[in-house]
Write an enzyme that holds these catalytic residues in place. Structure first.
Site, PDB file in Angstrom:
ATOM      1  N   ASP A  29      -1.209 -24.673   7.535  1.00 33.90           N
ATOM      2  CA  ASP A  29       0.188 -24.423   7.925  1.00 33.90           C
ATOM      3  C   ASP A  29       0.567 -25.301   9.120  1.00 33.90           C
ATOM      4  O   ASP A  29       1.660 -25.858   9.184  1.00 33.90           O
ATOM      5  CB  ASP A  29       0.364 -22.942   8.261  1.00 33.90           C
ATOM      6  CG  ASP A  29      -0.253 -22.085   7.181  1.00 33.90           C
ATOM      7  OD1 ASP A  29       0.172 -22.213   6.029  1.00 33.90           O
ATOM      8  OD2 ASP A  29      -1.201 -21.327   7.472  1.00 33.90           O
ATOM      9  N   HIS A  86      -1.193 -16.203   7.434  1.00 32.07           N
ATOM     10  CA  HIS A  86      -1.073 -17.296   6.456  1.00 32.07           C
ATOM     11  C   HIS A  86      -0.351 -16.734   5.230  1.00 32.07           C
ATOM     12  O   HIS A  86      -0.967 -16.342   4.238  1.00 32.07           O
ATOM     13  CB  HIS A  86      -2.472 -17.824   6.089  1.00 32.07           C
ATOM     14  CG  HIS A  86      -2.441 -18.846   4.984  1.00 32.07           C
ATOM     15  ND1 HIS A  86      -1.782 -20.052   5.091  1.00 32.07           N
ATOM     16  CD2 HIS A  86      -2.977 -18.835   3.741  1.00 32.07           C
ATOM     17  CE1 HIS A  86      -1.915 -20.721   3.968  1.00 32.07           C
ATOM     18  NE2 HIS A  86      -2.630 -20.013   3.121  1.00 32.07           N
TER      19      HIS A  86
HETATM   20  P1  NAD Z   1     -11.085 -21.846  -7.415  1.00 33.86           P
HETATM   21  O1  NAD Z   1     -10.858 -20.742  -8.358  1.00 33.86           O
HETATM   22  O2  NAD Z   1     -10.955 -23.268  -7.866  1.00 33.86           O
HETATM   23  O3  NAD Z   1     -12.535 -21.721  -6.793  1.00 33.86           O
HETATM   24  C1  NAD Z   1     -13.016 -20.526  -6.276  1.00 33.86           C
HETATM   25  C2  NAD Z   1     -14.502 -20.533  -6.541  1.00 33.86           C
HETATM   26  O4  NAD Z   1     -15.038 -19.390  -5.887  1.00 33.86           O
HETATM   27  C3  NAD Z   1     -14.841 -20.405  -8.024  1.00 33.86           C
HETATM   28  O5  NAD Z   1     -15.748 -21.441  -8.377  1.00 33.86           O
HETATM   29  C4  NAD Z   1     -15.461 -19.021  -8.144  1.00 33.86           C
HETATM   30  O6  NAD Z   1     -16.504 -18.969  -9.106  1.00 33.86           O
HETATM   31  C5  NAD Z   1     -16.000 -18.824  -6.739  1.00 33.86           C
HETATM   32  N1  NAD Z   1     -16.151 -17.422  -6.324  1.00 33.86           N
HETATM   33  C6  NAD Z   1     -15.356 -16.375  -6.607  1.00 33.86           C
HETATM   34  N2  NAD Z   1     -15.859 -15.261  -6.064  1.00 33.86           N
HETATM   35  C7  NAD Z   1     -16.970 -15.626  -5.401  1.00 33.86           C
HETATM   36  C8  NAD Z   1     -17.925 -14.915  -4.649  1.00 33.86           C
HETATM   37  N3  NAD Z   1     -17.842 -13.601  -4.481  1.00 33.86           N
HETATM   38  N4  NAD Z   1     -18.954 -15.605  -4.100  1.00 33.86           N
HETATM   39  C9  NAD Z   1     -19.072 -16.927  -4.291  1.00 33.86           C
HETATM   40  N5  NAD Z   1     -18.208 -17.655  -5.009  1.00 33.86           N
HETATM   41  C10 NAD Z   1     -17.165 -17.002  -5.550  1.00 33.86           C
HETATM   42  O7  NAD Z   1     -10.160 -21.580  -6.137  1.00 33.86           O
HETATM   43  P2  NAD Z   1      -9.797 -22.574  -4.948  1.00 33.86           P
HETATM   44  O8  NAD Z   1      -8.580 -23.305  -5.311  1.00 33.86           O
HETATM   45  O9  NAD Z   1     -11.013 -23.308  -4.506  1.00 33.86           O
HETATM   46  O10 NAD Z   1      -9.344 -21.518  -3.828  1.00 33.86           O
HETATM   47  C11 NAD Z   1     -10.250 -20.644  -3.230  1.00 33.86           C
HETATM   48  C12 NAD Z   1      -9.522 -19.673  -2.329  1.00 33.86           C
HETATM   49  O11 NAD Z   1      -8.921 -20.356  -1.238  1.00 33.86           O
HETATM   50  C13 NAD Z   1      -8.377 -18.906  -3.008  1.00 33.86           C
HETATM   51  O12 NAD Z   1      -8.391 -17.560  -2.558  1.00 33.86           O
HETATM   52  C14 NAD Z   1      -7.148 -19.622  -2.508  1.00 33.86           C
HETATM   53  O13 NAD Z   1      -6.001 -18.800  -2.565  1.00 33.86           O
HETATM   54  C15 NAD Z   1      -7.566 -19.915  -1.098  1.00 33.86           C
HETATM   55  N6  NAD Z   1      -6.812 -20.926  -0.368  1.00 33.86           N
HETATM   56  C16 NAD Z   1      -6.552 -20.694   0.943  1.00 33.86           C
HETATM   57  C17 NAD Z   1      -5.855 -21.623   1.703  1.00 33.86           C
HETATM   58  C18 NAD Z   1      -5.560 -21.381   3.169  1.00 33.86           C
HETATM   59  O14 NAD Z   1      -4.801 -22.167   3.760  1.00 33.86           O
HETATM   60  N7  NAD Z   1      -6.090 -20.352   3.796  1.00 33.86           N
HETATM   61  C19 NAD Z   1      -5.425 -22.808   1.095  1.00 33.86           C
HETATM   62  C20 NAD Z   1      -5.703 -23.012  -0.260  1.00 33.86           C
HETATM   63  C21 NAD Z   1      -6.391 -22.051  -0.979  1.00 33.86           C
HETATM   64  C1  LMR Z   2      -1.774 -22.528   0.320  1.00 32.92           C
HETATM   65  O1  LMR Z   2      -1.112 -22.207   1.308  1.00 32.92           O
HETATM   66  O2  LMR Z   2      -1.608 -23.610  -0.269  1.00 32.92           O
HETATM   67  C2  LMR Z   2      -2.854 -21.597  -0.166  1.00 32.92           C
HETATM   68  O3  LMR Z   2      -2.896 -20.439   0.596  1.00 32.92           O
HETATM   69  C3  LMR Z   2      -2.765 -21.317  -1.612  1.00 32.92           C
HETATM   70  C4  LMR Z   2      -1.615 -20.392  -1.924  1.00 32.92           C
HETATM   71  O4  LMR Z   2      -1.838 -19.381  -2.601  1.00 32.92           O
HETATM   72  O5  LMR Z   2      -0.521 -20.694  -1.487  1.00 32.92           O
END
Ligand code: NAD
Ligand code: LMR
Length: 327
Positions: A161, A189
């Site tokens: 952000d 967030h």
């Molecule tokens: P994704 O689905 O591509 O990958 C997630 C991975 O985590 C998968 O491979 C899955 O098998 C694994 N997983 C699920 N549960 C698990 C567990 N208990 N232990 C170990 N591995 C586990 O998702 P992504 O795009 O990589 O996103 C991951 C997370 O990050 C999501 O919750 C997404 O919303 C979040 N995210 C947060 C931000 C932020 O700014 N805070 C930004 C982008 C994404």
């Molecule tokens: C983001 O801000 O891009 C991540 O938290 C993914 C989402 O769910 O928006």
């Protein structure tokens, strides 16, 4: 050469994991003189473990000089064993039309289990960054599930952000991103976050004076930063990954190696300042030095800011109440 440190990454075979691990192994997170041992966690399902194996093969094929070892596992206690850094990414991402808090109950269980595992086996100085959404509340859950670790070791990612806001401001003011300092993103967030450039400067001059557009601030800038994640999902059909991994690298890099006096935003357990109740995982401005973050204290809070900061706080308190039964 320094002794290797252990870096645990969960969700290692996911989108963010794929954009993150290679940069950690190349030294972009902890420095080009810091060898790392990557300890990668994935779900036990065959498909996830096979994908993890593929990622590890690719890491091997990069022959990174700083990659001193690798562990791939489905057991959190193996992944977090003696970990100096833990990036908790693994969780379900949201899809179109969902809010991050819609993931709350489903993802919360992951963070109680992983907090408990960190508590049991990680280094007592482990630095934890929660990326999996809803990131602030998941970080709160992990912290509460790890009572033997210092609460200050747990942080949530607001850096994406912060970086999004920097780019929007640089575009609006026609200045370089690198010249903007003292930006803050308060709170959760989520779309309630409050990106605040009242204190920001460009080469020492007030950025607010340069922009001077309250309508743009309230009706364009704040909502655009808050809803950027949804806009990415809409455009890509998948949530942000490379920019999220980049923000995670920035967050950990700065925490470990320092910010040289520059402000960055981290989601950290509140110390009660700014009217945020103690313990709430809330985005605040910090500087980092010697592996520790220090809050910027005493900033004035005007009426508009108070309302915005309270709105995002109310959402965090609501999320916290929603998971209280798990803690
Ligand atoms: P994704 O689905 O591509 O990958 C997630 C991975 O985590 C998968 O491979 C899955 O098998 C694994 N997983 C699920 N549960 C698990 C567990 N208990 N232990 C170990 N591995 C586990 O998702 P992504 O795009 O990589 O996103 C991951 C997370 O990050 C999501 O919750 C997404 O919303 C979040 N995210 C947060 C931000 C932020 O700014 N805070 C930004 C982008 C994404
Ligand atoms: C983001 O801000 O891009 C991540 O938290 C993914 C989402 O769910 O928006």
């Amino acid at each position: 050469m320094k002794a290797p440190v252990r870096v645990a990454v969960t969700g290692a075979a996911g989108q963010i994991g794929y954009a993150l691990l290679f940069r950690i192994a190349s030294g972009e997170m902890l420095g080009k003189d810091q060898p790392v041992i990557l300890q990668m966690l994935e779900l036990p399902m065959e498909k996830a473990q096979a994908a993890l194996k593929g990622v590890m093969m690719e890491l091997e094929d990069c022959a990174f000089p700083l990659l001193a070892g690798m562990v791939g596992t489905d057991d959190p206690e193996v992944a977090f064993k003696d970990a100096d850094y833990a990036l908790l990414v693994g969780a379900r991402p949201r899809g179109p039309g969902m809010e991050r808090k819609d993931l709350l109950l489903e993802n919360a269980k992951i963070f109680t289990a992983q907090g408990a595992a960190l508590n049991k086996v990680a280094s007592r100085n482990v630095k934890v960054l929660v990326v999996g959404n809803p990131a602030n509340t998941n970080a709160y859950i992990a912290m509460k599930s790890a009572p033997d670790l210092p609460a200050k070791n747990f942080t949530a990612m607001l850096r994406l952000d912060h970086n999004r806001a920097l780019s929007q401001l640089a575009n609006k003011a026609g200045v370089a991103v690198a010249d903007i300092e003292k930006l803050v993103v308060w709170g959760n967030h989520s779309p309630t976050m409050y990106p605040d450039y009242r204190f920001a400067t460009v080469n020492g001059q007030s950025l607010k004076d340069k922009i001077n557009d309250a309508d743009w601030n309230a009706n364009t800038f704040i909502p655009q930063v808050g809803k950027r994640g949804a806009a990415i999902i809409e455009a890509r059909g998948l949530s942000s990954a490379a920019s999220a991994a980049n923000a995670a690298i920035d967050h950990m890099h700065d925490w470990a190696l320092g910010t040289d006096g520059k402000w960055v935003t981290m989601g950290v357990p509140s110390d009660g300042s700014y009217g945020i109740p103690e313990g709430v995982m809330y985005g605040v401005p910090v500087t980092c030095a010697n592996g520790e973050y220090t809050r910027i204290e005493g900033l004035p809070v005007d009426e508009f800011s108070r309302a915005a900061m309270d709105k995002t706080l109310a959402e965090l308190e609501e999320e916290r109440a929603g998971v209280a039964h798990l803690l």
